[in-house]
Design a protein around this motif. Structure first.
Motif, PDB file in Angstrom:
ATOM      1  N   GLY A 125     -16.213   1.382 -17.624  1.00  7.34           N
ATOM      2  CA  GLY A 125     -17.034   1.789 -16.388  1.00  7.34           C
ATOM      3  C   GLY A 125     -16.973   3.338 -14.950  1.00  7.34           C
ATOM      4  N   ILE A 126     -16.702   3.312 -15.929  1.00  9.45           N
ATOM      5  CA  ILE A 126     -15.971   4.779 -15.499  1.00  9.45           C
ATOM      6  C   ILE A 126     -17.565   5.485 -14.965  1.00  9.45           C
ATOM      7  N   GLU A 127     -18.251   6.257 -14.377  1.00  9.30           N
ATOM      8  CA  GLU A 127     -19.106   6.907 -14.410  1.00  9.30           C
ATOM      9  C   GLU A 127     -19.255   7.718 -14.464  1.00  9.30           C
ATOM     10  N   LYS A 128     -18.016   9.135 -14.849  1.00  5.02           N
ATOM     11  CA  LYS A 128     -18.212  10.065 -15.305  1.00  5.02           C
ATOM     12  C   LYS A 128     -16.918  10.828 -15.672  1.00  5.02           C
ATOM     13  N   PHE A 129     -17.586  11.415 -17.121  1.00  7.23           N
ATOM     14  CA  PHE A 129     -15.805  12.368 -17.069  1.00  7.23           C
ATOM     15  C   PHE A 129     -15.397  13.851 -16.918  1.00  7.23           C
ATOM     16  N   ASP A 130     -14.283  13.936 -16.040  1.00  5.73           N
ATOM     17  CA  ASP A 130     -14.477  15.152 -15.709  1.00  5.73           C
ATOM     18  C   ASP A 130     -13.842  16.635 -16.521  1.00  5.73           C
ATOM     19  N   ALA A 131     -13.345  16.018 -18.195  1.00  5.09           N
ATOM     20  CA  ALA A 131     -13.249  16.586 -18.790  1.00  5.09           C
ATOM     21  C   ALA A 131     -13.293  16.172 -20.423  1.00  5.09           C
ATOM     22  N   GLY A 132     -14.127  16.151 -21.747  1.00  2.00           N
ATOM     23  CA  GLY A 132     -14.049  16.235 -22.619  1.00  2.00           C
ATOM     24  C   GLY A 132     -13.655  17.310 -23.228  1.00  2.00           C
ATOM     25  N   ALA A 133     -13.076  17.001 -24.842  1.00  2.00           N
ATOM     26  CA  ALA A 133     -12.516  16.995 -25.960  1.00  2.00           C
ATOM     27  C   ALA A 133     -12.832  16.729 -27.320  1.00  2.00           C
ATOM     28  N   ILE A 134     -13.427  17.732 -28.154  1.00  2.00           N
ATOM     29  CA  ILE A 134     -12.707  16.817 -29.821  1.00  2.00           C
ATOM     30  C   ILE A 134     -11.994  17.100 -30.375  1.00  2.00           C
ATOM     31  N   ILE A 135     -11.538  17.104 -31.349  1.00  2.00           N
ATOM     32  CA  ILE A 135     -10.745  17.526 -31.526  1.00  2.00           C
ATOM     33  C   ILE A 135     -11.282  17.439 -33.385  1.00  2.00           C
ATOM     34  N   ASN A 136     -10.920  18.194 -34.326  1.00  2.00           N
ATOM     35  CA  ASN A 136     -10.930  17.498 -36.068  1.00  2.00           C
ATOM     36  C   ASN A 136      -9.600  17.767 -36.365  1.00  2.00           C
ATOM     37  N   PHE A 137      -9.044  16.509 -37.476  1.00  2.00           N
ATOM     38  CA  PHE A 137      -7.746  15.930 -37.560  1.00  2.00           C
ATOM     39  C   PHE A 137      -8.039  17.283 -38.436  1.00  2.00           C
ATOM     40  N   GLY A 138      -8.491  17.739 -38.854  1.00  2.00           N
ATOM     41  CA  GLY A 138      -8.132  18.533 -39.782  1.00  2.00           C
ATOM     42  C   GLY A 138      -7.044  19.507 -39.262  1.00  2.00           C
ATOM     43  N   GLY A 139      -7.574  19.684 -37.880  1.00  2.00           N
ATOM     44  CA  GLY A 139      -7.316  21.177 -37.145  1.00  2.00           C
ATOM     45  C   GLY A 139      -5.228  19.817 -37.314  1.00  2.00           C
ATOM     46  N   PHE A 140      -5.574  19.195 -36.531  1.00  2.00           N
ATOM     47  CA  PHE A 140      -4.106  18.611 -36.500  1.00  2.00           C
ATOM     48  C   PHE A 140      -3.401  18.583 -37.368  1.00  2.00           C
ATOM     49  N   LYS A 141      -3.702  18.919 -38.115  1.00  2.00           N
ATOM     50  CA  LYS A 141      -2.400  19.001 -39.566  1.00  2.00           C
ATOM     51  C   LYS A 141      -2.179  20.881 -39.541  1.00  2.00           C
ATOM     52  N   LYS A 142      -3.389  21.287 -39.305  1.00  2.00           N
ATOM     53  CA  LYS A 142      -3.024  22.703 -38.673  1.00  2.00           C
ATOM     54  C   LYS A 142      -1.495  23.037 -38.043  1.00  2.00           C
TER      55      LYS A 142
END
Length: 375
Positions: free
Chosen positions: A162-179
């Motif tokens: 029911g959240i009409e909008k998101f004020d920000a968004g992010a996509i993270i690559n799990f391979g990057g998590f390891k880095k």
């Protein structure tokens, strides 16, 4: 009640460091930030098309006021020839008073209505939520766009919460998590239950595939042979990067399957954020820049009209200890062996209403079972 006078180490992750982006560093009484420092991890992609399909009334704000909601999505490394799957979906809610950050996860198998999305030729249908990003990513000619897939996932999550909008968004690559974790020389966190790896051997190498399960997706559990094990410990345990990423991927064999995995991912986020603000990182310029570079290479961020620096300054008062992780109760949906996915318990709807009405703190006081035990 007034807050204590403790020295506040700011939430280094803020919202996007949670998924790999360093917003700012407060150290030695001075703000170490600005475009010069930020350029050290300019590899981070800023792409506001992630928010492109928000409703008209959700146009970017001139300033960051009111409660804020940020959609954070983790994907496995993919190229433009492979549709992405959103294996981790987390919403960060920051109340208007900026007193805390609340994190809650949506199970990847949550059975939902995926809305129509003409860009990718998608009709409204019901499916597991992690399919939304995949089907929405189709751009034609056998190519796929993470950013376009995120737009449909955002619409789908809006329909659930029911959240009409998101004020920000992010996509993270799990391979990057390891880095990132490699750059911090591993992460130290509590192992709250025994976990056995579905994917890796004790030495970190991949497990062998069963005969007849050599092709991708031919078997639901295709691996065989020795397994890496993580033993329950009341005290924090140091994990190498490969161990940490393997640990938070696991769901098979756990009593609450994906719900346990969600909790482990949230614990990992808190541990990363706290360690990132430790003296071992912030007082070592070489390590700090290494972490920032790893973060930048792994992230696609959209903040509307606002830069990462803007977000950092807005959220600079939030402490790592002010991050509350939420347990949303639910269970399997289906009849007998006909498993369709997961569904939330009815009271989760009341929690989502509290998010929309900016009264999460009071809701959690009235419903303490929603707070994960480590909080």
């Amino acid at each position: 009640m007034a807050k204590s006078a403790k020295r506040r180490a700011p939430l280094w992750a803020r919202i996007s460091l949670i998924f790999g982006c360093v917003f700012l560093v407060l150290g030695g009484g001075g703000l170490v930030t600005g475009q010069a420092l930020m350029s050290k991890y300019a590899g981070a992609v800023t792409d506001n098309t992630l928010l492109e399909d928000q409703p008209a009334e959700a146009a970017p704000r001139k300033d960051l006021k009111g409660a804020l909601n940020v959609l954070l999505v983790g994907i496995d490394p993919r190229d433009t020839d492979t549709p992405p799957l959103s294996d981790s979906i987390i919403v960060a809610h920051i109340p208007e008073d900026r007193s805390r950050a609340y994190l809650f996860s949506l199970p990847r198998d949550l059975y939902v209505t995926i809305p129509s999305f003409p860009k990718a030729g998608v009709r409204e249908h019901q499916a597991k939520i992690n399919a939304a990003m995949s089907v929405g990513s189709h751009v034609g000619n056998g190519k796929y766009s993470n950013q376009q897939g995120f737009q449909l996932l955002s619409k789908t999550v809006s329909g659930v919460t029911g959240i009409e909008k998101f004020d920000a968004g992010a996509i993270i690559n799990f391979g990057g998590f390891k880095k990132i974790v490699d750059a911090m020389d591993g992460v130290t966190m509590v192992i709250d239950q025994d976990v056995v790896s579905e994917h890796l051997q004790p030495n970190g190498k991949p497990r062998a595939r069963k005969p007849g399960c050599q092709g991708h997706h031919r078997c639901s559990r295709p691996y065989t042979g020795p397994q890496k094990a993580y033993k329950k410990s009341a005290k924090p345990v140091h994990l190498e990067a490969w161990e940490a990423l393997d640990y938070v991927r696991q769901r098979y064999g756990l009593p609450r399957t994906d719900y346990d995995r969600q909790r482990h991912q949230q614990q990992f986020i808190k541990a990363m954020a706290k360690q990132a603000m430790s003296k071992d990182v912030v007082t070592d310029p070489g390590k700090l820049l290494k972490v920032m570079g790893a973060a930048g290479d792994s992230l696609t961020f959209a903040g509307g009209d606002h830069t990462i620096v803007d977000w950092a300054l807005e959220l600079r008062g939030i402490n790592t200890d002010d991050m509350t992780t939420i347990n949303l109760p639910g269970g399997g949906l289906g009849v007998g062996s006909d498993y369709r996915g997961e569904q939330f318990s009815p009271e989760v709807g009341d929690f989502f209403a509290a998010v929309r009405e900016n009264r999460v703190g009071q809701f959690l006081l009235d419903h303490p079972g929603f707070v994960n035990k480590e909080d």
